[in-house]
Design an enzyme around this catalytic site. Sequence first.
Site, PDB file in Angstrom:
ATOM      1  N   TYR A 118       0.806  -1.216   0.000  1.00  0.00           N
ATOM      2  CA  TYR A 118       0.000   0.000   0.000  1.00  0.00           C
ATOM      3  C   TYR A 118       0.841   1.269   0.000  1.00  0.00           C
ATOM      4  O   TYR A 118       0.365   2.342  -0.363  1.00  0.00           O
ATOM      5  CB  TYR A 118      -0.945   0.017   1.201  1.00  0.00           C
ATOM      6  CG  TYR A 118      -1.987  -1.075   1.207  1.00  0.00           C
ATOM      7  CD1 TYR A 118      -2.249  -1.826   0.070  1.00  0.00           C
ATOM      8  CD2 TYR A 118      -2.699  -1.368   2.355  1.00  0.00           C
ATOM      9  CE1 TYR A 118      -3.193  -2.832   0.072  1.00  0.00           C
ATOM     10  CE2 TYR A 118      -3.657  -2.366   2.380  1.00  0.00           C
ATOM     11  CZ  TYR A 118      -3.898  -3.105   1.233  1.00  0.00           C
ATOM     12  OH  TYR A 118      -4.838  -4.102   1.250  1.00  0.00           O
ATOM     13  N   LYS A 164       4.172 -15.297   2.847  1.00  0.00           N
ATOM     14  CA  LYS A 164       4.124 -16.060   1.599  1.00  0.00           C
ATOM     15  C   LYS A 164       5.560 -16.369   1.199  1.00  0.00           C
ATOM     16  O   LYS A 164       6.035 -16.026   0.107  1.00  0.00           O
ATOM     17  CB  LYS A 164       3.377 -15.260   0.514  1.00  0.00           C
ATOM     18  CG  LYS A 164       3.020 -16.076  -0.724  1.00  0.00           C
ATOM     19  CD  LYS A 164       2.044 -17.197  -0.447  1.00  0.00           C
ATOM     20  CE  LYS A 164       1.654 -17.888  -1.768  1.00  0.00           C
ATOM     21  NZ  LYS A 164       0.887 -19.135  -1.522  1.00  0.00           N
ATOM     22  N   ASP A 196      -2.265 -18.373   2.391  1.00  0.00           N
ATOM     23  CA  ASP A 196      -3.415 -19.067   1.836  1.00  0.00           C
ATOM     24  C   ASP A 196      -3.933 -20.129   2.799  1.00  0.00           C
ATOM     25  O   ASP A 196      -5.148 -20.295   2.981  1.00  0.00           O
ATOM     26  CB  ASP A 196      -3.102 -19.664   0.460  1.00  0.00           C
ATOM     27  CG  ASP A 196      -1.709 -20.261   0.358  1.00  0.00           C
ATOM     28  OD1 ASP A 196      -0.952 -20.199   1.333  1.00  0.00           O
ATOM     29  OD2 ASP A 196      -1.381 -20.789  -0.717  1.00  0.00           O
ATOM     30  N   ASP A 220      -4.777  -6.912   6.179  1.00  0.00           N
ATOM     31  CA  ASP A 220      -6.020  -6.258   5.781  1.00  0.00           C
ATOM     32  C   ASP A 220      -7.089  -7.303   5.475  1.00  0.00           C
ATOM     33  O   ASP A 220      -8.235  -7.216   5.936  1.00  0.00           O
ATOM     34  CB  ASP A 220      -5.739  -5.390   4.552  1.00  0.00           C
ATOM     35  CG  ASP A 220      -6.893  -4.475   4.197  1.00  0.00           C
ATOM     36  OD1 ASP A 220      -7.905  -4.454   4.930  1.00  0.00           O
ATOM     37  OD2 ASP A 220      -6.799  -3.769   3.179  1.00  0.00           O
ATOM     38  N   ASP A 224     -10.332  -8.790   8.197  1.00  0.00           N
ATOM     39  CA  ASP A 224     -11.738  -8.708   7.791  1.00  0.00           C
ATOM     40  C   ASP A 224     -12.385 -10.092   7.819  1.00  0.00           C
ATOM     41  O   ASP A 224     -13.559 -10.238   8.185  1.00  0.00           O
ATOM     42  CB  ASP A 224     -11.858  -8.114   6.384  1.00  0.00           C
ATOM     43  CG  ASP A 224     -11.681  -6.603   6.373  1.00  0.00           C
ATOM     44  OD1 ASP A 224     -11.410  -6.034   7.454  1.00  0.00           O
ATOM     45  OD2 ASP A 224     -11.806  -5.994   5.296  1.00  0.00           O
TER      46      ASP A 224
END
Length: 326
Positions: A118, A164, A196, A220, A224
């Site tokens: 970001y 990852k 994942d 992020d 959620d």
Amino acid sequence: MGIVCLPGDGIGPEVMAAATRVLEALAPDVELERRPFGGEAIKTTGQPLPDETLAACRGADAVLVAAVGLPEYDSADVRPEQGLLALRRALDVYANLRPARGDGVDLLIVRELVGGLYFGAKGRREDGSAFDTCEYSPAQIERVARRAFELARDRSGRLTSVDKANVLETGRLWRSVVTQVAADYPDVTLSHMLVDNAAMQLVLAPAQFDVVVTENTFGDILSDEAAALTGGLGLAASASLGDSGPGLFEPVHGSAPDIAGKGVANPAAMLRTVALLLAHGLGRDDEARRLEDAVDGALASHPTPDLGGDATTESFTDAVVAALRG
């Protein structure tokens, strides 16, 4: 002590009013100062984060943000959300705490907040392609990892680091640095998990997690997902902390302009955010626990329309304040 309150847009001023009532009941000695922010600030100053607002935030003990975003700015060059990103970076609140509690789940996601995808270089090329750069330094990873280890030490002593590392170079660096930091916390059990698999495990067996630390984009998404397991974003709170200066506290939900002004917005996420502010911003753990209990009681006795009830923002807040004073 002083708190800068940024009511923002949409339902923001309504849930901020609820937060103000609760703070006045729990911490009447704390000074509250309102400042323009987000879309409303763009309308009056042309900027989502006016200089005067930023200066006030830097001088506060904590910053409380309601919600930002208005449809009229969705395609604009200057958007309310830019003010939020700029405020996070200016205050260097690198550790975003996202608790998720309910339905047998009690976990805390610690998301690195001011680095990664970001905040990396981005743009469009002449051939029509676009790019966003994910970049982390060892120092950025180390400081958020230490924060997560400290939090895990105060809970069950278990920390899951999500990355990852099988594909991304930043993921391999992340895993290496977190492993190095772990040597300073022998009382905390560290495990690593690919993002994942972590997303799947959150759905299948969320009780296995206690504290989770991860980078910005993964955090992020996973936070959620965790919120969805425990009532949805409408109930989710967050705290963003740095090493010095004020913390930034904000509910996770959006500005919900479709219900703004109707008096039916659920203030639970905002009030849970106030509880985080009391605990992590002002060091008032007892008041924070009292507020958490009061909000839980109001959710059961005064559900708002989003939860299948008919309570208003005001009547929900009335129930919380009554519990605090009773």
